[in-house]
Design a protein around this motif. Sequence first.
Motif, PDB file in Angstrom:
ATOM      1  N   GLY A 103       0.810  -1.211   0.000  1.00  0.00           N
ATOM      2  CA  GLY A 103       0.000   0.000   0.000  1.00  0.00           C
ATOM      3  C   GLY A 103       0.842   1.259   0.000  1.00  0.00           C
ATOM      4  O   GLY A 103       0.538   2.228  -0.706  1.00  0.00           O
ATOM      5  N   GLU A 104       1.921   1.263   0.783  1.00  0.00           N
ATOM      6  CA  GLU A 104       2.808   2.427   0.808  1.00  0.00           C
ATOM      7  C   GLU A 104       3.495   2.602  -0.540  1.00  0.00           C
ATOM      8  O   GLU A 104       3.746   3.728  -0.982  1.00  0.00           O
ATOM      9  CB  GLU A 104       3.848   2.272   1.923  1.00  0.00           C
ATOM     10  CG  GLU A 104       4.812   3.438   2.064  1.00  0.00           C
ATOM     11  CD  GLU A 104       4.120   4.773   2.316  1.00  0.00           C
ATOM     12  OE1 GLU A 104       4.676   5.811   1.892  1.00  0.00           O
ATOM     13  OE2 GLU A 104       3.023   4.785   2.925  1.00  0.00           O
ATOM     14  N   THR A 105       3.788   1.497  -1.213  1.00  0.00           N
ATOM     15  CA  THR A 105       4.370   1.584  -2.547  1.00  0.00           C
ATOM     16  C   THR A 105       3.398   2.248  -3.515  1.00  0.00           C
ATOM     17  O   THR A 105       3.789   3.124  -4.306  1.00  0.00           O
ATOM     18  CB  THR A 105       4.740   0.175  -3.049  1.00  0.00           C
ATOM     19  OG1 THR A 105       5.673  -0.426  -2.142  1.00  0.00           O
ATOM     20  CG2 THR A 105       5.357   0.228  -4.444  1.00  0.00           C
ATOM     21  N   VAL A 106       2.134   1.858  -3.445  1.00  0.00           N
ATOM     22  CA  VAL A 106       1.116   2.496  -4.285  1.00  0.00           C
ATOM     23  C   VAL A 106       1.019   3.978  -3.965  1.00  0.00           C
ATOM     24  O   VAL A 106       0.910   4.826  -4.866  1.00  0.00           O
ATOM     25  CB  VAL A 106      -0.256   1.811  -4.085  1.00  0.00           C
ATOM     26  CG1 VAL A 106      -1.371   2.613  -4.763  1.00  0.00           C
ATOM     27  CG2 VAL A 106      -0.223   0.383  -4.616  1.00  0.00           C
ATOM     28  N   ARG A 107       1.109   4.320  -2.677  1.00  0.00           N
ATOM     29  CA  ARG A 107       1.039   5.721  -2.256  1.00  0.00           C
ATOM     30  C   ARG A 107       2.167   6.545  -2.898  1.00  0.00           C
ATOM     31  O   ARG A 107       1.961   7.702  -3.292  1.00  0.00           O
ATOM     32  CB  ARG A 107       1.119   5.802  -0.737  1.00  0.00           C
ATOM     33  CG  ARG A 107       0.803   7.186  -0.155  1.00  0.00           C
ATOM     34  CD  ARG A 107       0.856   7.157   1.365  1.00  0.00           C
ATOM     35  NE  ARG A 107      -0.037   6.138   1.907  1.00  0.00           N
ATOM     36  CZ  ARG A 107      -1.338   6.286   2.047  1.00  0.00           C
ATOM     37  NH1 ARG A 107      -1.908   7.438   1.698  1.00  0.00           N
ATOM     38  NH2 ARG A 107      -2.087   5.315   2.541  1.00  0.00           N
ATOM     39  N   ARG A 108       3.330   5.953  -3.036  1.00  0.00           N
ATOM     40  CA  ARG A 108       4.473   6.675  -3.610  1.00  0.00           C
ATOM     41  C   ARG A 108       4.420   6.716  -5.138  1.00  0.00           C
ATOM     42  O   ARG A 108       4.972   7.626  -5.751  1.00  0.00           O
ATOM     43  CB  ARG A 108       5.772   6.023  -3.142  1.00  0.00           C
ATOM     44  CG  ARG A 108       5.949   6.090  -1.628  1.00  0.00           C
ATOM     45  CD  ARG A 108       7.255   5.492  -1.185  1.00  0.00           C
ATOM     46  NE  ARG A 108       7.344   5.472   0.284  1.00  0.00           N
ATOM     47  CZ  ARG A 108       8.466   5.270   0.959  1.00  0.00           C
ATOM     48  NH1 ARG A 108       9.600   5.060   0.305  1.00  0.00           N
ATOM     49  NH2 ARG A 108       8.466   5.273   2.279  1.00  0.00           N
ATOM     50  N   LEU A 109       3.795   5.702  -5.726  1.00  0.00           N
ATOM     51  CA  LEU A 109       3.711   5.669  -7.185  1.00  0.00           C
ATOM     52  C   LEU A 109       2.614   6.589  -7.720  1.00  0.00           C
ATOM     53  O   LEU A 109       2.716   7.094  -8.842  1.00  0.00           O
ATOM     54  CB  LEU A 109       3.437   4.243  -7.661  1.00  0.00           C
ATOM     55  CG  LEU A 109       4.571   3.230  -7.501  1.00  0.00           C
ATOM     56  CD1 LEU A 109       4.049   1.811  -7.732  1.00  0.00           C
ATOM     57  CD2 LEU A 109       5.718   3.534  -8.463  1.00  0.00           C
ATOM     58  N   ALA A 110       1.570   6.811  -6.942  1.00  0.00           N
ATOM     59  CA  ALA A 110       0.402   7.551  -7.424  1.00  0.00           C
ATOM     60  C   ALA A 110       0.741   8.941  -7.969  1.00  0.00           C
ATOM     61  O   ALA A 110       0.233   9.323  -9.042  1.00  0.00           O
ATOM     62  CB  ALA A 110      -0.648   7.645  -6.324  1.00  0.00           C
ATOM     63  N   PRO A 111       1.584   9.752  -7.281  1.00  0.00           N
ATOM     64  CA  PRO A 111       1.886  11.073  -7.828  1.00  0.00           C
ATOM     65  C   PRO A 111       2.715  11.018  -9.119  1.00  0.00           C
ATOM     66  O   PRO A 111       2.681  11.947  -9.922  1.00  0.00           O
ATOM     67  CB  PRO A 111       2.707  11.734  -6.706  1.00  0.00           C
ATOM     68  CG  PRO A 111       2.410  10.952  -5.481  1.00  0.00           C
ATOM     69  CD  PRO A 111       2.190   9.553  -5.953  1.00  0.00           C
ATOM     70  N   ARG A 112       3.437   9.926  -9.295  1.00  0.00           N
ATOM     71  CA  ARG A 112       4.333   9.807 -10.460  1.00  0.00           C
ATOM     72  C   ARG A 112       3.576   9.410 -11.722  1.00  0.00           C
ATOM     73  O   ARG A 112       3.963   9.798 -12.830  1.00  0.00           O
ATOM     74  CB  ARG A 112       5.425   8.788 -10.154  1.00  0.00           C
ATOM     75  CG  ARG A 112       6.400   8.555 -11.289  1.00  0.00           C
ATOM     76  CD  ARG A 112       7.600   7.765 -10.818  1.00  0.00           C
ATOM     77  NE  ARG A 112       8.554   7.539 -11.879  1.00  0.00           N
ATOM     78  CZ  ARG A 112       9.810   7.151 -11.689  1.00  0.00           C
ATOM     79  NH1 ARG A 112      10.261   6.973 -10.453  1.00  0.00           N
ATOM     80  NH2 ARG A 112      10.608   6.956 -12.713  1.00  0.00           N
ATOM     81  N   TYR A 113       2.512   8.625 -11.556  1.00  0.00           N
ATOM     82  CA  TYR A 113       1.772   8.115 -12.717  1.00  0.00           C
ATOM     83  C   TYR A 113       0.340   8.646 -12.679  1.00  0.00           C
ATOM     84  O   TYR A 113      -0.497   8.182 -11.898  1.00  0.00           O
ATOM     85  CB  TYR A 113       1.797   6.584 -12.734  1.00  0.00           C
ATOM     86  CG  TYR A 113       3.205   6.054 -12.857  1.00  0.00           C
ATOM     87  CD1 TYR A 113       3.849   6.018 -14.094  1.00  0.00           C
ATOM     88  CD2 TYR A 113       3.904   5.647 -11.724  1.00  0.00           C
ATOM     89  CE1 TYR A 113       5.161   5.569 -14.196  1.00  0.00           C
ATOM     90  CE2 TYR A 113       5.206   5.195 -11.819  1.00  0.00           C
ATOM     91  CZ  TYR A 113       5.831   5.167 -13.060  1.00  0.00           C
ATOM     92  OH  TYR A 113       7.130   4.733 -13.161  1.00  0.00           O
ATOM     93  N   LYS A 114       0.092   9.624 -13.528  1.00  0.00           N
ATOM     94  CA  LYS A 114      -1.208  10.269 -13.573  1.00  0.00           C
ATOM     95  C   LYS A 114      -2.286   9.247 -13.898  1.00  0.00           C
ATOM     96  O   LYS A 114      -2.140   8.417 -14.785  1.00  0.00           O
ATOM     97  CB  LYS A 114      -1.195  11.365 -14.643  1.00  0.00           C
ATOM     98  CG  LYS A 114      -2.485  12.167 -14.700  1.00  0.00           C
ATOM     99  CD  LYS A 114      -2.401  13.238 -15.781  1.00  0.00           C
ATOM    100  CE  LYS A 114      -3.704  14.012 -15.864  1.00  0.00           C
ATOM    101  NZ  LYS A 114      -3.656  15.051 -16.935  1.00  0.00           N
ATOM    102  N   ASP A 115      -3.358   9.308 -13.140  1.00  0.00           N
ATOM    103  CA  ASP A 115      -4.507   8.436 -13.342  1.00  0.00           C
ATOM    104  C   ASP A 115      -4.171   6.955 -13.115  1.00  0.00           C
ATOM    105  O   ASP A 115      -4.761   6.060 -13.731  1.00  0.00           O
ATOM    106  CB  ASP A 115      -5.093   8.623 -14.751  1.00  0.00           C
ATOM    107  CG  ASP A 115      -6.580   8.253 -14.810  1.00  0.00           C
ATOM    108  OD1 ASP A 115      -7.225   8.237 -13.745  1.00  0.00           O
ATOM    109  OD2 ASP A 115      -7.071   7.949 -15.901  1.00  0.00           O
ATOM    110  N   LEU A 116      -3.216   6.692 -12.221  1.00  0.00           N
ATOM    111  CA  LEU A 116      -2.865   5.312 -11.895  1.00  0.00           C
ATOM    112  C   LEU A 116      -4.091   4.551 -11.374  1.00  0.00           C
ATOM    113  O   LEU A 116      -4.845   5.058 -10.547  1.00  0.00           O
ATOM    114  CB  LEU A 116      -1.765   5.283 -10.825  1.00  0.00           C
ATOM    115  CG  LEU A 116      -1.341   3.889 -10.337  1.00  0.00           C
ATOM    116  CD1 LEU A 116      -0.603   3.139 -11.441  1.00  0.00           C
ATOM    117  CD2 LEU A 116      -0.464   4.001  -9.090  1.00  0.00           C
ATOM    118  N   ARG A 117      -4.247   3.324 -11.849  1.00  0.00           N
ATOM    119  CA  ARG A 117      -5.319   2.452 -11.385  1.00  0.00           C
ATOM    120  C   ARG A 117      -4.700   1.171 -10.821  1.00  0.00           C
ATOM    121  O   ARG A 117      -3.613   0.745 -11.254  1.00  0.00           O
ATOM    122  CB  ARG A 117      -6.294   2.101 -12.508  1.00  0.00           C
ATOM    123  CG  ARG A 117      -6.924   3.337 -13.174  1.00  0.00           C
ATOM    124  CD  ARG A 117      -7.706   4.195 -12.188  1.00  0.00           C
ATOM    125  NE  ARG A 117      -8.203   5.408 -12.783  1.00  0.00           N
ATOM    126  CZ  ARG A 117      -9.418   5.522 -13.327  1.00  0.00           C
ATOM    127  NH1 ARG A 117     -10.243   4.474 -13.335  1.00  0.00           N
ATOM    128  NH2 ARG A 117      -9.809   6.662 -13.866  1.00  0.00           N
TER     129      ARG A 117
END
Length: 397
Positions: free
Chosen positions: A221-235
């Motif tokens: 979950g923390e990994t997703v939290r860090r990836l979200a700002p980097r990849y616009k519209d991440l799903r």
Amino acid sequence: MTKATERTPLVYIVAGEASGDVLAAGLMKSLKKMTGGRVRFAGVGGDRMTAEGLTSLFPMSEMAVMGVFEVLPHIPNLLRRIGQTVDNIVELQPDVLLTVDSKAFNLRVQKRLYARRAAGQIASFPLVHMVAPTVWAWRPGRAKTISKFLDELLVLFPFEPSYFQEHGLKTTFVGHPASEQPIGDGARLRARTRIPPKAPVLGVFPGSRRGEVRRLLPSFGETVRRLAPRYKDLRVLIPTVSGVADMIRDGVEDWPVQPVILEDADDKYDAFAAMNAALAASGTVTLELALAGVPTVVGYKVNPLSVPIGRMLVNMDAVVLANWILKRPVQPFFMQHNCTPDSLTVAVARMFDDTRARADCSRAADELRAVLGTGEIAPSDQAALAVAKAAKLELVD
């Protein structure tokens, strides 16, 4: 082949986790087709085996425990269930016993039945196990040990028979069912789950055991939290099984990207096809992802007390099957203290961005299919033929 006509032959099957449930269900489906439906099933299994006609002796989830110290609190119940299973098999007197994976449980069942048979306490029926203990990854001496109380071993990898045949155990390579897995329709799943066609999609697989989910989901979950700002519209897609779906729903409530949780097994391959990358717990799903060509990062954590024992017994190079089979790090692997959001974030980002890494994953998928397949006969059919032969089942033309 001949068989007594006064009753329908009985195949007793015991599977203890999601991957074994899938393997056994495929075999059951093949057996029903080969015998024209003249076969009965009993044993222990999950949702997939239930769909093929099994009424489980007890919930399969009780067996899904992994790790030395994780097992300890469950030992009394596991021993009780082993005894219950053995007694049920003795009572039913099947035409064959097939145990599937879950070695800590199933090989104890087999050993007890072999001892009873050797002592003349029960009638003779074949004792067959499917999915070899990974002696090439840990404790090679186990090949000799299990050869003493099994009649036949069905293995999924072509390099495995030699380990057991040298000890006199009949060993049959049936192939890995994942080599036959279909190519999913990613566009269909994206449309159904309202994911835009070009949105980056991360698959998250925190495991099929509750202990795995408990240890891995926070880091994932923390990994997703860090990836979200980097990849616009991440799903995020999380294909899972019913035994842990509730834990996952509770665990993702505060994620910045709310995942689509998929419990239907029929959605899995469409989900693979919809993913740009994946983050997965070590296990069978990593091989399935490799065969689907999904760039994947693998993480795993066990109880800290289990680590020293595990490092003495386990060949860590063999934990991730695709890497072991192809002899190169197709799927980056992070274990225990290395399985951190920092490490996982960097590795997953590379899978999203590095075209060379993605191309290697595509090549690896083709190579793996060539290694794991058996030719014209599907692995489930190969395994079913071996079980039918052991049980002397009558097959239809």
